[in-house]
Design a protein around this motif. Sequence first.
Motif, short mmCIF file in Angstrom:
data_model
loop_
_atom_site.label_atom_id
_atom_site.label_comp_id
_atom_site.label_asym_id
_atom_site.label_seq_id
_atom_site.Cartn_x
_atom_site.Cartn_y
_atom_site.Cartn_z
N ARG A 50 38.24 72.94 -55.83
CA ARG A 50 39.65 72.32 -55.87
C ARG A 50 40.28 72.20 -55.29
O ARG A 50 40.10 71.39 -53.37
N THR A 51 40.82 71.46 -55.18
CA THR A 51 41.90 69.93 -54.81
C THR A 51 43.15 70.44 -54.21
O THR A 51 43.74 70.77 -54.46
N PRO A 52 44.02 70.04 -52.88
CA PRO A 52 45.65 70.44 -53.13
C PRO A 52 46.44 69.84 -54.11
O PRO A 52 45.71 68.03 -53.68
N LEU A 53 47.03 69.78 -54.11
CA LEU A 53 48.24 69.26 -54.26
C LEU A 53 49.43 69.10 -53.01
O LEU A 53 50.02 69.76 -52.94
N LEU A 54 49.45 67.30 -52.53
CA LEU A 54 50.35 67.32 -51.88
C LEU A 54 52.33 66.77 -52.16
O LEU A 54 51.49 65.71 -53.65
N PRO A 60 43.40 61.44 -55.09
CA PRO A 60 42.85 61.19 -55.81
C PRO A 60 41.59 61.03 -55.27
O PRO A 60 41.01 59.96 -54.71
N VAL A 61 41.38 61.96 -55.43
CA VAL A 61 39.48 61.98 -54.81
C VAL A 61 38.59 62.86 -55.83
O VAL A 61 38.65 63.57 -56.68
N ALA A 62 37.56 61.95 -56.19
CA ALA A 62 36.44 62.41 -57.64
C ALA A 62 35.56 62.43 -57.03
O ALA A 62 34.91 62.40 -56.17
N ALA A 109 40.04 57.02 -48.61
CA ALA A 109 41.36 57.17 -48.14
C ALA A 109 42.17 57.56 -48.22
O ALA A 109 43.01 57.34 -48.30
N THR A 110 41.85 58.92 -47.84
CA THR A 110 43.13 60.18 -47.57
C THR A 110 42.40 60.36 -46.60
O THR A 110 41.44 60.10 -45.21
N ILE A 111 43.38 61.15 -45.81
CA ILE A 111 42.88 62.20 -44.44
C ILE A 111 42.92 64.63 -44.80
O ILE A 111 43.29 64.21 -43.66
N THR A 112 42.32 63.89 -45.62
CA THR A 112 42.00 65.42 -46.49
C THR A 112 40.51 65.60 -46.08
O THR A 112 39.57 64.85 -46.88
N ASP A 113 40.24 66.93 -45.71
CA ASP A 113 39.18 67.26 -45.69
C ASP A 113 38.16 67.67 -46.71
O ASP A 113 39.24 68.53 -47.75
N ALA A 124 20.53 82.53 -49.59
CA ALA A 124 20.86 81.50 -48.95
C ALA A 124 22.17 80.55 -49.20
O ALA A 124 23.00 80.29 -50.42
N VAL A 125 22.40 80.90 -48.21
CA VAL A 125 24.34 80.36 -48.62
C VAL A 125 24.57 78.56 -47.57
O VAL A 125 24.01 78.83 -46.22
N MET A 126 24.79 77.92 -47.99
CA MET A 126 25.35 76.44 -46.70
C MET A 126 27.03 76.02 -47.09
O MET A 126 26.99 76.21 -48.14
N THR A 127 26.71 76.15 -45.57
CA THR A 127 28.57 75.75 -45.70
C THR A 127 28.00 74.21 -44.69
O THR A 127 27.91 74.23 -44.22
N ALA A 128 29.73 73.39 -45.44
CA ALA A 128 29.51 72.39 -44.14
C ALA A 128 31.00 71.34 -44.96
O ALA A 128 31.58 71.84 -45.62
N MET A 129 31.62 71.23 -42.94
CA MET A 129 33.18 70.38 -43.49
C MET A 129 32.72 68.77 -43.95
O MET A 129 32.02 68.30 -42.90
N ILE A 130 33.45 68.54 -44.79
CA ILE A 130 33.15 66.57 -44.60
C ILE A 130 34.53 65.78 -44.94
O ILE A 130 35.72 67.00 -44.98
N HIS A 131 34.34 65.16 -44.08
CA HIS A 131 35.70 64.26 -43.12
C HIS A 131 35.41 62.71 -44.48
O HIS A 131 34.28 62.70 -44.83
N PRO A 132 36.89 62.09 -44.22
CA PRO A 132 37.01 61.35 -44.33
C PRO A 132 35.94 59.76 -44.40
O PRO A 132 35.48 59.20 -45.55
N SER A 133 35.69 60.50 -42.93
CA SER A 133 34.96 58.70 -42.31
C SER A 133 33.38 59.12 -42.83
O SER A 133 32.37 57.85 -42.78
N GLN A 134 32.48 60.10 -43.64
CA GLN A 134 31.81 60.58 -44.06
C GLN A 134 31.84 60.95 -45.25
O GLN A 134 31.64 62.74 -45.95
N PRO A 135 32.19 60.68 -46.76
CA PRO A 135 32.38 61.29 -47.97
C PRO A 135 31.20 61.36 -48.94
O PRO A 135 31.70 61.20 -49.85
#
Length: 337
Positions: A50-54, A60-62, A109-113, A124-135
Amino acid sequence: MNVRRIVATIFLAVTAAFLAQAGLATAHEIRPAYLQIDEMTANRFKVVWRTPLLSGMRLPVALRFPDSVRNVTPPAERELPDSLVESRVVETVDGSLAGKRVEFVGLQATITDVLVRTRLLDGAVMTAMIHPSQPWVDVAARPGRLDVARIFIVHGIEHILFGYDHLLFVLALMFIVRSWRALLWTVTAFTAAHSITLTLATLGFVHVPGPPVEAAIAFSILLLACEIIRIQNGQASLTAKRPWLVAFAFGLLHGLGFAGALSELALPSGDIPLALLFFNVGVEIGQLMFIATVIGLIALVRQTRYPEWLGRNAFTTATYAIGAMSAFWFVERVAAF
């Protein structure tokens, strides 16, 4: 010069920079993307991306899986009011995603996590928050609870620090209280109130549509600005006598806004209690960071020299600036219904 005038002077010093950013990122506008991977069999996985609509535009993320992963079903897309959802089934050649890297091409190239959630067959469940600096994300075989805590604490801190309307409300409270002790009680009341509604709304006991809540939050700041002017003019005001009571009442409203941030992550219900706890901790840390920064700036300003006329006019000018900004947000959010 008293503390309120110093706070007002600081506010005016940063207003220009704040307004410059207001057109680029309004409160809560930066929503994270969301990737969910559920293991179906030993080597097959259901993928929901799911990607947000801005401003109506697709992020623009694949999504890129390693070469050992292939599609079993083609991606199926559906458009929601605020996001685009892509679903498909994939399979792996070696039977596991553990240790493999999933890339988010273009995220840098975005400001979206990106919030990534992986559920395996054994639960088992894994959760992670990914930032643009490490895509990218390296899929782990077993998650740790400390990782979950870190992820949602960071998300809570980021949410409050980018939630300009909440910060502006806290700053307006600092314009009203007359001592640090009164500020402590007032902020504590605000914290207790928004923690209550954040918990109730996130757990599903209370449901209020997001857009009216956001508009009401802006209106609460406008009302607080009007109260500051009344107090300055020497008029009787409940806000001046019982600032903690007003902070508690409006805090209930702001908690619904915080709950909206968690609902945007589309987390399964089983993850919400843990996410709620650490997200709330992160919000409080971010709020305390903001207050500590203001206190530090006050100490710094007290050591500098500046024109006396600036201090005399700063309080009134800053109050009207707060009112104008909140009024703009209120009209903008009502128009967006």
